[in-house]
Design a protein around this motif. Structure first.
Motif, PDB file in Angstrom:
ATOM      1  N   TYR A  51      67.540  40.651  18.161  1.00 25.60           N
ATOM      2  CA  TYR A  51      68.785  39.905  17.612  1.00 25.60           C
ATOM      3  C   TYR A  51      68.795  38.509  18.290  1.00 25.60           C
ATOM      4  O   TYR A  51      68.127  38.430  19.271  1.00 25.60           O
ATOM      5  N   PRO A  52      69.552  37.678  17.709  1.00 28.48           N
ATOM      6  CA  PRO A  52      69.392  36.157  18.032  1.00 28.48           C
ATOM      7  C   PRO A  52      70.136  36.180  19.467  1.00 28.48           C
ATOM      8  O   PRO A  52      71.118  36.965  19.773  1.00 28.48           O
ATOM      9  N   HIS A  53      69.354  35.342  20.405  1.00 27.69           N
ATOM     10  CA  HIS A  53      69.883  35.065  21.631  1.00 27.69           C
ATOM     11  C   HIS A  53      70.085  36.204  22.457  1.00 27.69           C
ATOM     12  O   HIS A  53      70.737  36.371  23.360  1.00 27.69           O
ATOM     13  N   GLN A  54      68.988  37.433  22.077  1.00 24.36           N
ATOM     14  CA  GLN A  54      68.967  38.438  23.143  1.00 24.36           C
ATOM     15  C   GLN A  54      68.691  38.168  24.272  1.00 24.36           C
ATOM     16  O   GLN A  54      69.169  38.638  25.501  1.00 24.36           O
ATOM     17  N   ALA A  55      67.666  37.086  24.662  1.00 28.33           N
ATOM     18  CA  ALA A  55      67.382  36.738  25.708  1.00 28.33           C
ATOM     19  C   ALA A  55      68.402  36.316  26.818  1.00 28.33           C
ATOM     20  O   ALA A  55      68.313  36.398  28.022  1.00 28.33           O
ATOM     21  N   GLU A  56      69.636  35.844  26.300  1.00 28.99           N
ATOM     22  CA  GLU A  56      70.784  35.297  27.054  1.00 28.99           C
ATOM     23  C   GLU A  56      71.334  36.659  27.860  1.00 28.99           C
ATOM     24  O   GLU A  56      71.941  36.750  28.818  1.00 28.99           O
ATOM     25  N   ASP A  57      71.188  37.782  27.112  1.00 29.10           N
ATOM     26  CA  ASP A  57      71.755  39.074  27.587  1.00 29.10           C
ATOM     27  C   ASP A  57      70.869  39.666  28.783  1.00 29.10           C
ATOM     28  O   ASP A  57      71.066  40.722  29.382  1.00 29.10           O
ATOM     29  N   ILE A  58      69.577  39.124  28.857  1.00 27.26           N
ATOM     30  CA  ILE A  58      68.730  39.770  29.947  1.00 27.26           C
ATOM     31  C   ILE A  58      68.859  38.879  31.263  1.00 27.26           C
ATOM     32  O   ILE A  58      68.376  37.822  31.308  1.00 27.26           O
ATOM     33  N   GLU A  59      69.551  39.550  32.069  1.00 27.61           N
ATOM     34  CA  GLU A  59      69.556  38.591  33.544  1.00 27.61           C
ATOM     35  C   GLU A  59      68.537  38.830  34.492  1.00 27.61           C
ATOM     36  O   GLU A  59      67.602  39.592  34.376  1.00 27.61           O
ATOM     37  N   THR A  60      68.166  37.558  35.034  1.00 26.71           N
ATOM     38  CA  THR A  60      66.893  37.240  35.664  1.00 26.71           C
ATOM     39  C   THR A  60      66.796  38.296  37.260  1.00 26.71           C
ATOM     40  O   THR A  60      65.657  38.610  37.403  1.00 26.71           O
ATOM     41  N   SER A  61      67.935  38.757  37.439  1.00 33.32           N
ATOM     42  CA  SER A  61      68.004  39.529  38.886  1.00 33.32           C
ATOM     43  C   SER A  61      67.106  40.549  38.647  1.00 33.32           C
ATOM     44  O   SER A  61      66.583  41.271  39.746  1.00 33.32           O
ATOM     45  N   SER A  62      66.917  41.295  37.571  1.00 31.51           N
ATOM     46  CA  SER A  62      65.722  42.474  37.477  1.00 31.51           C
ATOM     47  C   SER A  62      64.492  42.077  37.014  1.00 31.51           C
ATOM     48  O   SER A  62      63.741  42.824  36.742  1.00 31.51           O
ATOM     49  N   ILE A  63      64.429  40.796  36.791  1.00 32.98           N
ATOM     50  CA  ILE A  63      63.022  40.458  36.484  1.00 32.98           C
ATOM     51  C   ILE A  63      62.054  39.916  37.651  1.00 32.98           C
ATOM     52  O   ILE A  63      62.443  39.006  38.684  1.00 32.98           O
ATOM     53  N   LYS A  64      60.780  40.312  37.888  1.00 30.57           N
ATOM     54  CA  LYS A  64      59.911  39.693  38.826  1.00 30.57           C
ATOM     55  C   LYS A  64      59.045  38.743  38.324  1.00 30.57           C
ATOM     56  O   LYS A  64      58.695  37.667  39.075  1.00 30.57           O
ATOM     57  N   LYS A  65      58.415  38.920  37.105  1.00 29.85           N
ATOM     58  CA  LYS A  65      57.661  37.955  36.548  1.00 29.85           C
ATOM     59  C   LYS A  65      57.844  37.538  34.998  1.00 29.85           C
ATOM     60  O   LYS A  65      58.179  38.476  34.387  1.00 29.85           O
ATOM     61  N   VAL A  66      57.858  36.158  34.803  1.00 34.89           N
ATOM     62  CA  VAL A  66      57.824  35.999  33.210  1.00 34.89           C
ATOM     63  C   VAL A  66      56.612  35.159  33.044  1.00 34.89           C
ATOM     64  O   VAL A  66      56.229  34.288  33.675  1.00 34.89           O
TER      65      VAL A  66
END
Length: 197
Positions: A51-66
């Motif tokens: 859905y549009p702007h879904q990336a906005e809902d994904i906090e970076t605290s749980s991400i190690k690598k993009v």
């Protein structure tokens, strides 16, 4: 860690609030200038928005690598022109099929296929328009002549459609639409050459 086209940027994912913020900042940074993003991998998993702007809902605290994968705009455009050549063949074949169906008085199936043909033609012209704008191809006399010719044929198709003269529609498709569409083979090939240069 943020990786763009196999190169570690030295930037940390945690410096950004959410995935959308990270992606926007990467686009603004110049790292992806004149490039088209083809893939985004989050912790080695492919990411695409549901859905549009879904990336906005994904906090970076749980991400190690993009990891961001991209191609040069010109390379993408060359690939698109290769696909557009295939579309020219599809439009010509579709025109033949619709004309044959109208001649057989199979109007319902002809009209259904005709609608698909118009959609493909519209999308083809839209993509040609985007390439023309992006790569300033308005100077090409061959391009301009082909554009005017197909516009004229599509206007005629529209008039015949209003009058519901299906035999005349078959004639217009067979003797005007198909030859006009087939001329785009040369135009698309010239377009690809211009883009490559």
């Amino acid at each position: 860690m943020i990786v763009i086209d196999g190169q570690n940027t030295g930037l940390n994912v945690s410096n950004y609030q959410n995935l959308e913020d990270l992606l926007i900042k990467m686009m603004e940074s110049g790292n992806l200038e004149d490039r088209v993003v083809t893939d985004v991998l989050v912790d080695d998993e492919s990411f695409s928005e549901i859905y549009p702007h879904q990336a906005e809902d994904i906090e970076t605290s749980s991400i190690k690598k993009v990891e961001i994968k991209s191609v040069a705009v010109s390379d993408m455009a060359v690939s698109i022109t290769t696909e557009l050549e295939k579309v020219v063949g599809i439009m010509a074949q579709g025109g033949r099929q619709v004309a044959a169906l109208f001649r057989q008085a199979d109007d319902a199936e002809a009209l259904e296929l005709f609608q698909d043909l118009l959609d493909v033609t519209r999308n083809f012209m839209r993509m040609i328009g985007v390439l023309r704008e992006e790569f300033d191809l308005s100077k090409s006399t061959e391009f301009n002549a082909a554009s005017q010719e197909i516009s004229g044929v599509l206007s005629e198709v529209s008039e015949v459609l209003e009058n519901e003269d299906w035999i005349l529609m078959a004639d217009v498709l067979e003797y005007e639409f198909i030859p006009t569409v087939e001329k785009w083979d040369k135009v698309v090939a010239a377009l690809r050459k211009d883009i490559q240069e």
